[in-house]
Scaffold this active site. Structure first.
Site, PDB file in Angstrom:
ATOM      1  N   HIS A 167      39.175  35.787  35.389  1.00  0.00           N
ATOM      2  CA  HIS A 167      39.382  36.895  36.155  1.00  0.00           C
ATOM      3  C   HIS A 167      38.284  37.014  37.370  1.00  0.00           C
ATOM      4  CE1 HIS A 167      40.922  40.985  37.055  1.00  0.00           C
ATOM      5  NE2 HIS A 167      39.756  41.310  37.277  1.00  0.00           N
ATOM      6  N   GLU A 168      36.880  37.135  36.567  1.00  0.00           N
ATOM      7  CA  GLU A 168      35.842  37.221  37.676  1.00  0.00           C
ATOM      8  C   GLU A 168      35.589  35.710  38.624  1.00  0.00           C
ATOM      9  OE1 GLU A 168      34.653  39.710  38.071  1.00  0.00           O
ATOM     10  OE2 GLU A 168      35.476  41.008  36.115  1.00  0.00           O
TER      11      GLU A 168
ATOM     12  N   HIS B 184      37.725  36.444  41.491  1.00  0.00           N
ATOM     13  CA  HIS B 184      37.057  37.291  42.621  1.00  0.00           C
ATOM     14  C   HIS B 184      36.065  36.297  43.112  1.00  0.00           C
ATOM     15  CE1 HIS B 184      38.700  41.084  41.609  1.00  0.00           C
ATOM     16  NE2 HIS B 184      38.424  41.183  40.338  1.00  0.00           N
TER      17      HIS B 184
ATOM     18  N   GLU C 123      42.110  41.831  43.690  1.00  0.00           N
ATOM     19  CA  GLU C 123      42.771  41.570  42.459  1.00  0.00           C
ATOM     20  C   GLU C 123      44.017  40.579  42.564  1.00  0.00           C
ATOM     21  OE1 GLU C 123      41.899  43.227  39.653  1.00  0.00           O
ATOM     22  OE2 GLU C 123      40.307  44.031  40.460  1.00  0.00           O
TER      23      GLU C 123
END
Length: 330
Positions: A94-95, A98, A125
């Site tokens: 997830h990170e 980003h 997102e």
């Protein structure tokens, strides 16, 4: 409102059709996993998806996040305190999503300018959830990487097959905490907050009545009632910080991500590439079609430039139905 009404209908349809499914045994995900090995594995995953460690790094924090201190200093944090194998793996993805967006959008054309960085919170997102869920929880990804994971944690995973692992990390079950929710129920958590925000701002709901309204809405959407405000209305910090209107960006990210993935799938054989560990090709496609534009275009314009059409909620609905009802991605 219209968009979220359609999304609510789609999510409840998938959730309703999944009721009665056999309970998945995911207890092996909550054994003791040594932190040093978890850190090593998450570092390896980040490198595999294309994170440039010459332009950033990964550390530890109580709440995982990604921050940019400059075009060549993009930092990720992860958390290893939970008794969970899945949490740090998918937090890294997830990170990492980003961070890839930040690294890709901070280049020769935009670096040092206000155009550097993502087009919006929702677009950010879209990238984190595309890598975490659409790619990261798919069969192709773990067909390639599960042998490496099971070899690293041989005492915990030696008897766990790839299919068992896939079913465990893709369990769909209503839970109280938004950040721990699965792909299907996550959007319902957001819709709950969106509906309550509108009621608060319109004056039809008073703050003193918010906890009970929250609990009632959770029963309506997810079929569960929190036993405390900690599991209910007080679990997020957004409203206390004054961040009204932020929650929808999470759900919009799911919608954008599915549409971008569908577009990418027309250009390249994603499943084959992922199954062979060729994730840099995917990173290159995203850089060419998403990352390099930074915030040059407004989100709506950028999505149309990428996919050739306006936002279509059916992309995310079809992704979920294909994965969870037709078994297309598991």
């Amino acid at each position: 409102v219209t968009l979220f009404s359609k999304m609510r209908e789609d999510l409840l349809e998938v959730l309703d059709k999944m009721k009665g499914s056999e309970r998945v045994d995911d207890s092996f995900l909550y054994q003791k996993y040594p932190q040093d090995k978890l850190e090593s594995i998450t570092h390896e995953i980040l490198g595999m998806i294309g994170f440039d460690f010459n332009r950033g790094g990964i550390g530890k924090a109580t709440h995982p996040y990604t921050t940019s201190l400059g075009a060549d200093d993009i930092r990720i944090t992860n958390r290893y305190t939970e008794p969970s194998l899945a949490a740090p793996l998918f937090t890294a993805l997830h990170e990492g999503g980003h961070a890839l967006y930040e690294q890709g959008s901070s280049h020769a054309l935009t670096a040092g300018s206000s155009l550097s960085g993502g087009a919006s919170f929702a677009f950010h997102e879209s990238q984190s959830r595309l890598w975490e869920n659409i790619i990261g929880r798919g069969k192709a990804f773990w067909s390639y990487f599960y042998p490496r994971l099971s070899a690293t944690f041989s005492s915990q995973l030696s008897e766990i097959s790839l299919q068992q692992f896939l079913r465990a990390i893709n369990t769909v079950e209503p839970t109280f905490i938004r950040t721990e929710a699965d792909e299907v129920t996550y959007g319902l958590h957001i819709i709950l907050r969106f509906e309550l925000e509108r009621a608060l701002l319109s004056g039809s709901l008073e703050v003193k009545d918010l906890p009970e309204a929250w609990n009632d809405r959770m029963v309506t959407l997810l079929g569960i009632r929190p036993s405390s405000n900690r599991k209910g209305v007080l679990q997020d910090v957004h409203w206390s910080m004054g961040e009204f209107g932020y929650f929808p960006t999470y759900a919009m990210g799911n919608l954008y991500g599915a549409q971008i993935y569908q577009t990418m799938a027309h250009d390249i054989d994603i499943e084959s590439l992922v199954a062979n560990g060729q994730l840099t090709t995917i990173n290159e496609w995203l850089h060419e079609h998403v990352y390099k534009y930074g915030s040059i275009y407004e989100p709506k314009k950028l999505l149309e430039k990428i996919s050739g059409r306006p936002l279509d909620t059916n992309c995310f609905a079809e992704y979920l139905k294909n994965k969870y009802l037709r078994g297309g991605l598991l």
